[in-house]
Scaffold this active site. Structure first.
Site, short mmCIF file in Angstrom:
data_model
loop_
_atom_site.label_atom_id
_atom_site.label_comp_id
_atom_site.label_asym_id
_atom_site.label_seq_id
_atom_site.Cartn_x
_atom_site.Cartn_y
_atom_site.Cartn_z
N GLY A 71 64.23 62.34 80.43
CA GLY A 71 64.40 63.34 79.38
C GLY A 71 63.36 63.20 78.29
O GLY A 71 62.85 64.19 77.76
N ASN A 151 73.97 64.36 71.04
CA ASN A 151 74.42 63.18 71.78
C ASN A 151 75.43 62.32 71.02
O ASN A 151 76.26 61.66 71.60
CB ASN A 151 73.23 62.32 72.22
CG ASN A 151 72.21 62.12 71.13
OD1 ASN A 151 71.64 63.08 70.60
ND2 ASN A 151 71.97 60.87 70.77
N GLN A 179 72.29 66.60 76.96
CA GLN A 179 73.75 66.41 76.84
C GLN A 179 74.54 67.68 77.16
O GLN A 179 75.75 67.71 76.94
CB GLN A 179 74.11 65.91 75.43
CG GLN A 179 73.58 64.53 75.10
CD GLN A 179 74.18 63.42 75.96
OE1 GLN A 179 75.18 63.61 76.67
NE2 GLN A 179 73.58 62.25 75.91
N SER A 199 67.98 65.40 82.07
CA SER A 199 67.72 64.03 82.51
C SER A 199 68.74 63.60 83.55
O SER A 199 69.96 63.79 83.36
CB SER A 199 67.77 63.08 81.31
OG SER A 199 67.71 61.74 81.75
N GLY A 200 68.26 63.00 84.64
CA GLY A 200 69.14 62.61 85.75
C GLY A 200 70.26 61.66 85.38
O GLY A 200 71.41 61.87 85.76
N HIS A 201 69.93 60.63 84.60
CA HIS A 201 70.93 59.57 84.42
C HIS A 201 72.05 59.93 83.45
O HIS A 201 73.00 59.17 83.30
CB HIS A 201 70.26 58.24 84.02
CG HIS A 201 69.79 58.15 82.61
ND1 HIS A 201 70.51 57.47 81.65
CD2 HIS A 201 68.70 58.61 81.99
CE1 HIS A 201 69.85 57.53 80.50
NE2 HIS A 201 68.74 58.22 80.68
N THR A 237 52.44 60.98 92.12
CA THR A 237 53.20 61.19 93.36
C THR A 237 54.68 61.32 93.04
O THR A 237 55.22 60.56 92.23
CB THR A 237 52.95 60.01 94.32
OG1 THR A 237 51.54 59.97 94.59
CG2 THR A 237 53.70 60.19 95.63
N CYS A 325 71.73 49.26 65.00
CA CYS A 325 71.56 47.98 64.33
C CYS A 325 70.11 47.54 64.47
O CYS A 325 69.66 47.17 65.54
CB CYS A 325 72.47 46.99 65.02
SG CYS A 325 72.73 45.51 64.09
#
Ligand SMILES: *Cc1c(COP(=O)(O)O)cnc(C)c1O
Length: 403
Positions: A71, A151, A179, A199-201, A237, A325
Site C-alpha cells: 500500500g 485506519n 482500509q 494492500s494485500g495484507h 519481475t 510510542c
C-alpha cells in the site's frame, strides 16, 4: 492461553484458500511471466487472471490495475507520479491531517521540494468538511488525495462527493482505500475515483503485494523504472505468488462481503455496547455510524492506553493503541489530535479492529476481562480519584512506555 486477534487493521492472517492458491507459484510454477517458453506460460496466465479478479471488486478494467509491493508503494506512486507528471500545470496538492503516514510523509516530502500542500482539518467525529475542501481548490491544484476510511478510527469519508467535486474541477482524485477494499463495496466509476490504493495484507493476502488502480487516460511518472512490466508503469519481475494471492483475496472478498459485513458489524457493536455499558467514562473516537464495520476506537479515560494494551496482551488479546510510542515519549496519535480529542483521552485510547476470524466468544471474553483492568488502573490515578471521590491505592502514576 487464549489467543484473540483484534488488530486486523494492522495486518490480517492469510485466508486458507488464498494460501492454497498461491503455493504452487512459490514451488513448481516458478517461471517468469515475461518468458516466452513453457515455464512462463502459466505464470503469465494466472497474473492476468488475478488482475481480472481485482477489477471485479473495484469495477474497473484490467489495464487500469498496476501491481505494486504494498500500500505504501501504491500511495507513493500515485502521489509522486501525479505530482511529477503535472508539475508544469501547478504545484498544489490537497490532502487531510488524518492520512496514513504513507500519504502524509509523501506529501510532506513533496512540500519540501517546491509543492504547496493543504492539509484539511476534520471535526470531532473525524469527518471531513466538504466546504473546506471546495475552498482549498485553486487554479494550481493538481491532486486531491483523501483516504477512503481511516485506519485508526474507521471513519469513512464522503468519497463519492469528493469525487464529484474533483471531477467538476478536472483535478485527479486519489484515495488510499487500504482500509476500505474488501470491507465495504467500492465502485471506482460511480465514485469518480481516478487513483485508488489497496494492500494485500489488510485483505487476507500476504504482505508484500499491493495494487494501484489508475483510471484510463490518467498519466503518471513511474517510481520504479525498469522493464516493460505493468505496461511500463512499474518495473520489476512480477511477484507471481503474491499477485495470485491478491486476486484470490479479492475474489473471496466480493463473494463473502455481504454476509461478512453483517457478521462483523454485529460483533463490533456487541463489543462497543458491552464495554460502554460496563465501564464508565468511555468515549468513542470516531463517527458513530459512518465507519467501516470492523473498527472501534475507545478511550478509557483515566487509564493509560499502553498499559491497557500490555494487560490485554497478558490475557492473549491483541489490540492496538492510537498512540505511537517513540523514543521514550508518548506521542499522541496525529489522527486523534486532529479530531480535537483531549490529550489525556488520546493517551487512553485502544483500537479494536475485528476480522472474519473473530467469534462471539472472543468479544465476550474482552467484555469480561477489560472492566477489571480499567478499574485497577484507574485506582492508581490521582486524577480519577479526585473526580470520582474514590480513594487512591497508589499515589504515583507510572510511566508505561515500554519498548
Ligand atoms: C496499512 C496501511 C497502509 C500501508 O500499507 P502497506 O501495505 O503496509 O504498505 C496505507 N494506508 C492505510 C490506511 C493503511 O492502513
Amino acid at each position: 492461553m487464549k489467543k484473540i486477534y483484534f488488530d486486523n487493521n494492522a495486518t490480517t492472517p492469510i485466508h486458507s484458500e488464498v494460501f492454497d492458491a498461491m503455493l504452487p507459484y512459490l514451488k513448481d510454477e516458478f517461471g517468469n511471466p515475461s518468458s516466452i517458453h513453457w515455464a512462463g506460460r502459466n505464470p503469465r496466465r494466472v497474473v492476468d487472471d488475478a488482475r481480472e479478479k481485482v477489477t471485479k471488486l473495484l469495477n474497473c478494467d484490467a489495464n487500469e490495475i498496476i501491481f505494486t509491493s504494498c500500500g505504501s508503494e501504491s500511495n507513493n506512486l500515485a502521489i509522486k507520479g501525479i505530482a511529477e507528471s503535472k508539475k508544469d500545470k501547478g504545484n498544489h496538492i490537497i490532502t487531510t491531517k488524518v492520512e496514513h503516514p504513507a500519504v502524509l510523509s509523501t506529501c510532506k516530502y513533496l512540500a519540501k521540494t517546491g509543492f504547496d500542500v493543504t492539509f484539511l482539518d476534520v471535526d470531532n467525529h473525524g469527518m471531513l468538511d466538504l466546504d473546506q475542501l471546495k475552498k482549498a481548490i485553486t487554479q494550481k491544484t493538481i491532486l486531491i488525495t483523501v483516504m477512503f476510511s481511516n485506519n485508526e478510527t474507521g471513519v469513512i469519508f464522503p468519497i463519492e462527493e469528493i469525487g464529484k467535486i474533483a471531477k467538476e474541477h478536472s483535478i485527479p482524485f486519489h484515495t488510499d482505500a487500504v482500509q476500505g477494499v474488501g470491507k465495504v463495496p467500492i465502485d471506482v466509476k460511480k465514485m469518480n475515483v481516478d487513483l485508488l490504493t489497496l494492500s494485500g495484507h489488510k485483505l487476507y493476502a500476504p504482505k508484500g503485494i499491493g495494487a494501484l488502480y489508475v483510471k484510463r487516460g490518467v498519466r503518471l511518472v513511474p517510481l520504479i523504472h525498469g522493464g516493460h512490466q505493468e505496461r511500463n508503469r512499474r518495473g520489476g519481475t512480477e511477484n507471481v505468488a503474491g499477485i495470485v494471492a491478491l486476486g484470490k483475496a479479492c475474489e473471496i472478498a466480493a463473494r463473502d462481503m455481504e454476509q461478512e459485513i453483517k457478521y462483523i458489524t454485529a460483533l463490533r457493536d456487541r463489543l462497543e455496547k458491552g464495554l460502554m455499558q460496563r465501564i464508565t467514562h468511555v468515549r468513542l473516537n470516531g463517527h458513530p455510524t459512518k465507519r467501516i464495520p470492523n473498527t472501534v476506537n475507545l478511550s478509557f479515560e483515566f487509564a493509560e492506553g499502553e498499559s491497557l494494551l500490555l494487560n490485554l496482551d497478558m490475557k492473549g488479546i491483541a489490540a492496538s493503541s492510537g498512540s505511537a510510542c517513540t523514543s521514550g515519549t508518548l506521542e499522541p496519535s496525529h489522527v486523534l489530535v486532529a479530531m480535537g480529542v483531549p490529550l489525556e483521552a488520546s493517551h487512553s485510547s485502544v483500537r479494536f479492529s475485528l476480522g472474519r476470524g473473530n467469534t462471539i466468544e472472543d468479544i465476550d471474553y474482552v467484555i469480561e476481562v477489560l472492566p477489571t483492568m480499567v478499574e485497577r488502573m484507574r485506582s492508581m490515578s490521582p486524577l480519577y480519584s479526585t473526580i470520582t471521590g474514590k480513594a487512591t491505592n497508589i499515589t504515583f502514576s507510572e510511566s508505561n512506555c515500554s519498548h
